[in-house]
Design an enzyme around this catalytic site. Structure first.
Site, PDB file in Angstrom:
ATOM      1  N   ASP A  87      -4.662  -4.955  24.860  1.00 27.25           N
ATOM      2  CA  ASP A  87      -3.351  -5.534  24.593  1.00 27.25           C
ATOM      3  C   ASP A  87      -2.515  -5.563  25.867  1.00 27.25           C
ATOM      4  O   ASP A  87      -3.053  -5.725  26.968  1.00 27.25           O
ATOM      5  CB  ASP A  87      -2.664  -4.724  23.482  1.00 27.25           C
ATOM      6  CG  ASP A  87      -1.844  -5.599  22.552  1.00 27.25           C
ATOM      7  OD1 ASP A  87      -0.776  -6.067  22.988  1.00 27.25           O
ATOM      8  OD2 ASP A  87      -2.271  -5.813  21.410  1.00 27.25           O
ATOM      9  N   HIS A 112       4.356  -4.668  22.899  1.00 20.79           N
ATOM     10  CA  HIS A 112       3.441  -5.131  21.855  1.00 20.79           C
ATOM     11  C   HIS A 112       2.284  -4.154  21.659  1.00 20.79           C
ATOM     12  O   HIS A 112       1.989  -3.727  20.535  1.00 20.79           O
ATOM     13  CB  HIS A 112       2.925  -6.517  22.232  1.00 20.79           C
ATOM     14  CG  HIS A 112       2.081  -7.181  21.192  1.00 20.79           C
ATOM     15  ND1 HIS A 112       0.716  -7.055  21.161  1.00 20.79           N
ATOM     16  CD2 HIS A 112       2.415  -7.999  20.162  1.00 20.79           C
ATOM     17  CE1 HIS A 112       0.235  -7.765  20.138  1.00 20.79           C
ATOM     18  NE2 HIS A 112       1.247  -8.343  19.532  1.00 20.79           N
TER      19      HIS A 112
END
Length: 409
Positions: free
Chosen positions: A85, A120
């Site tokens: 990520d 995120h």
């Protein structure tokens, strides 16, 4: 390149690899136990500040679970989940000591894989493995698991399908148990097919062959086209469900990319520096399922990825007997997945049809008798039988008395 944005979006050039879009934040449901915690005021803009305020209430996605019952079976202890990520910050107290730094595949960026300016990846990791805290009702589903952070994309779209493949290869080399990918491959906002002989497809196949459960978000384009890597063989593709166990119709993908659904609306999770934020997207549904995969990996270390995925699918909550285009095999049920005593299966199967009711048989009409009449008749029978019993008893006594008299004479 990679793109990670909230649903209201950032203006970006056409990209090949997009992290999943997130919707604006809303307030979570109030706490359910043991006494209601005060409901926090939540910024509804869809943007978070780092650090953020602590959200004291219990998120709706956890209120439906008996967490002590879940953790009686497994906590994810001994299992490492690779989060590919935007990085995972371990500065949040709920993730401190739970995150290992993996490769940083972003070029020209400051920091390393424990640096997450976007937030995120830290939210994704928290849904999986955030440790319990007395300050908040939020906790990860697998609080005993560890996170391997591999930074591969950011909010500016830096990253490619090849770097995603490189990240998957790094996770395989690190011998993780589960890989979470909250991204999909798109161009101009539409899903792009991934060829079976591509580097990304080969990397995912290698991970599955190494016994790793690969979980990927199905996408937020609100389309029915296949998305990748969710649609690659052996990958568990996850759509977003709402409080009613239905697909979130605002963004969640439909079709072959959705093997199961998981809570993905108004999701509370950790942010860099401390506190929690609320956001939505299949980005956050995927780690919910990945956490359950980590619990099953702890419980069943010899099971294949296909068997773990089949157990998640088979125990999911659904109204249709089989898979549908909106929530796949159903909404992930963590407690049912870990408590099911059935032997492992390599694929989910449709529920057997409900047993047919006995056919209605006609019979001739007659006068019959009423319920009251039947009760009166039964009472008469009882009285008659009682009288007969008394008569037999009295008669027997008289016979015995006369016999004794004769014997005495």
């Amino acid at each position: 390149m990679n793109r990670r944005h909230r649903r209201k979006g950032h203006a970006l050039a056409p990209v090949l690899l997009a992290a999943l879009a997130l919707t604006p934040a809303l307030a979570p449901a109030a706490a359910a136990e043991p006494a209601p915690r005060p409901r926090p005021a939540i910024d509804s803009s869809g943007e978070c500040t780092f650090p953020a305020a602590v959200i004291s209430g219990d998120p709706w996605s956890l209120q439906r679970l008996l967490l002590p019952e879940l953790w009686r079976y497994a906590t994810g202890r001994g299992v490492t989940v690779a989060v590919i990520d935007t990085g995972v910050s371990d500065t949040n107290p709920q993730l401190r000591g739970a995150v290992t730094a993996g490769p940083d595949l972003l070029t020209g960026q400051s920091g390393n894989s424990l640096t997450d300016p976007d937030g995120h990846g830290t939210m994704v990791a928290g849904i999986i493995a955030a440790r319990p805290s007395s300050a908040t009702g939020f906790v990860g589903l697998a609080p005993g698991a560890r996170i391997l952070s591999i930074r591969q994309n950011d909010s500016q779209g830096d990253g490619t399908p090849d770097t995603l493949a490189e990240a998957v290869d790094a996770a395989v080399d690190a011998h993780v148990g589960v890989i979470n990918i909250s991204q999909d491959v798109t161009q101009n906002g539409r899903p792009v097919p991934v060829a079976p002989d591509s580097r990304l497809a080969r990397a995912v196949a290698r991970a599955v062959g190494a016994g790793i459960v690969v979980v990927a978000a199905a996408g937020n384009e609100d389309l029915s086209l296949p998305t990748y890597p969710a649609s690659l063989p052996g990958v568990l593709g996850v759509g977003a469900s709402d409080r009613d166990n239905e697909r979130d119709a605002d963004f969640s993908e439909t079709g072959s990319s959705v093997d199961v659904a998981a809570p993905g609306v108004d999701m509370v999770s950790t942010v860099p520096g401390g506190g929690q934020c609320v956001d939505s997207g299949t980005s956050f549904a995927a780690p919910y399922a990945a956490a359950v995969a980590a619990l099953l990996r702890q419980l069943h270390p010899t099971w294949t990825p296909a068997q773990i995925i089949a157990r998640i699918e088979q125990t999911a909550q659904r109204t249709d007997p089989g898979r549908d285009a909106f929530i796949g095999w159903g909404v992930v049920d963590p407690v049912a997945a870990v408590s099911d005593p059935a032997p492992p299966a390599s694929a989910a199967v449709s529920d057997p049809p409900a047993a047919a009711a006995a056919p209605v048989q006609p019979r001739p009409l007659g006068l019959g008798e009423t319920e009251a009449g039947r009760e009166r008749r039964t009472a008469v029978y009882v009285l008659c039988l009682g009288a007969l019993a008394v008569a037999i008893t009295v008669g027997t006594a008289i016979v015995l008395r006369d016999a004794l008299r004769r014997h005495a004479i």
